[in-house]
Design an enzyme around this catalytic site. Structure first.
Site, short mmCIF file in Angstrom:
data_model
loop_
_atom_site.label_atom_id
_atom_site.label_comp_id
_atom_site.label_asym_id
_atom_site.label_seq_id
_atom_site.Cartn_x
_atom_site.Cartn_y
_atom_site.Cartn_z
N LYS A 139 3.05 48.26 3.55
CA LYS A 139 4.48 49.52 4.04
C LYS A 139 4.13 49.43 5.53
O LYS A 139 5.31 50.00 6.09
CB LYS A 139 3.73 50.78 3.41
CG LYS A 139 3.70 50.96 2.08
CD LYS A 139 3.10 52.45 1.83
CE LYS A 139 2.72 52.52 0.06
NZ LYS A 139 2.01 53.87 -0.11
N GLU B 180 5.36 42.18 11.14
CA GLU B 180 4.16 42.68 10.43
C GLU B 180 3.21 43.73 11.38
O GLU B 180 3.70 43.77 12.68
CB GLU B 180 3.01 41.75 10.20
CG GLU B 180 1.69 41.81 9.68
CD GLU B 180 1.64 42.93 8.52
OE1 GLU B 180 2.47 43.84 8.20
OE2 GLU B 180 0.67 42.86 7.81
N ASP C 113 -5.11 41.56 12.55
CA ASP C 113 -6.60 42.06 12.58
C ASP C 113 -7.38 40.95 12.20
O ASP C 113 -7.83 40.21 13.10
CB ASP C 113 -6.52 43.49 11.84
CG ASP C 113 -8.07 44.18 11.81
OD1 ASP C 113 -8.79 43.67 12.75
OD2 ASP C 113 -8.06 45.00 11.11
N LYS D 277 -4.86 42.86 17.60
CA LYS D 277 -6.23 43.50 17.71
C LYS D 277 -7.32 42.44 18.44
O LYS D 277 -7.03 41.16 17.92
CB LYS D 277 -6.78 43.91 16.45
CG LYS D 277 -7.78 44.79 16.81
CD LYS D 277 -8.23 45.49 15.41
CE LYS D 277 -7.70 46.74 14.99
NZ LYS D 277 -8.49 47.35 13.92
N PHE E 132 -9.93 51.12 15.15
CA PHE E 132 -9.00 51.60 13.81
C PHE E 132 -8.10 52.51 14.37
O PHE E 132 -8.13 53.51 15.09
CB PHE E 132 -9.58 52.22 12.81
CG PHE E 132 -8.90 52.33 11.43
CD1 PHE E 132 -8.52 51.02 10.90
CD2 PHE E 132 -8.28 53.31 11.18
CE1 PHE E 132 -8.01 51.14 9.60
CE2 PHE E 132 -7.30 53.50 10.20
CZ PHE E 132 -7.05 52.23 9.42
N ASP F 206 -1.66 53.56 8.63
CA ASP F 206 -2.08 54.84 8.08
C ASP F 206 -3.49 54.73 8.12
O ASP F 206 -4.30 53.90 8.43
CB ASP F 206 -1.71 54.67 6.51
CG ASP F 206 -2.45 53.66 5.80
OD1 ASP F 206 -2.25 52.44 6.40
OD2 ASP F 206 -3.07 53.82 5.06
#
Ligand code: XMP
Ligand code: MG
Length: 182
Positions: free
Chosen positions: A43, A99, A103, A131, A152, A159
């Site tokens: 998502k 995307e 990460d 990242k 994070f 999310d």
């Protein structure tokens, strides 16, 4: 359990808008005259996809796949499942994968492997966030909107336990040991 809240905004909405405009200009130049398909991974990439797509001035299709690597919390599960959404017809076409974040690299790697099986004319990666960290998989990232430190982050599609995707900015949470409601 402590309720979580936004501790600090890392990238504000104005900066995001400006950067996506510039990135879309670059992509539009690179894909002029090509049969372009944007494929976003659900998502997390839904917001980036919507904004990027609307800033492009080259014709293109949009498609979605589902890539799930997180099962709640902030640790990667280590396995990524890629599912197509509807008919994906990309053979011989120029694919740009959209995307949310690069990460550990597992997700973009798996997306790339799965989509290459369908023999597109080309396949490049466009991530909203890159990242800074050690990778489990190194993948060549052709386009990125922003670099972020190894923290994070939530917002702009990203999310924590399915919450915070709607924030129009990228933020760091005050704690990750409780739900985002009182
Ligand atoms: P990997 O590790 O496979 O991660 O490159 C990609 C997916 O993991 C999620 N992810 C995050 N989600 N804040 C989030 O909300 C983060 O800082 C973060 N880091 C990774 C995300 O769904 C991404 O597609
Ligand atoms: Mg996620």
């Amino acid at each position: 359990m402590a309720a979580m809240q936004v501790e600090r905004v890392l990238i504000d909405a104005a900066a995001i808008g400006e950067r996506i405009g510039a990135l879309a200009g670059e992509i539009s130049r690179d894909y002029a005259g090509k049969d372009l398909v944007l494929i976003a991974a659900l998502k997390g990439a839904y917001v980036f996809m919507a904004d990027l797509s609307r800033c492009l001035d080259v014709p293109h299709h949009i498609e979605f796949v589902r890539a799930a690597s997180y099962h709640g919390g902030t640790e990667s599960s280590g396995s990524v499942e890629v599912q197509t959404v509807g008919n994906l017809d990309i053979a011989g076409r120029h694919v740009l994968v959209v995307e949310d974040i690069y990460d550990t690299g597992l997700t973009v790697y798996q997306l790339r492997e799965a989509l290459l099986e369908q023999e597109p004319a080309s396949l490049e990666m466009c991530v909203f966030l890159h990242k800074e960290r050690a990778r489990l998989r190194e993948v060549d990232i052709r386009y990125r909107a922003f670099h972020v430190p190894d923290v994070f982050v939530v917002g702009y599609g990203l999310d924590f336990d399915q919450y915070y995707r709607n924030l129009p900015y990228v933020a760091v949470l005050s704690s990750t040991d409780g739900p985002p409601y009182p």
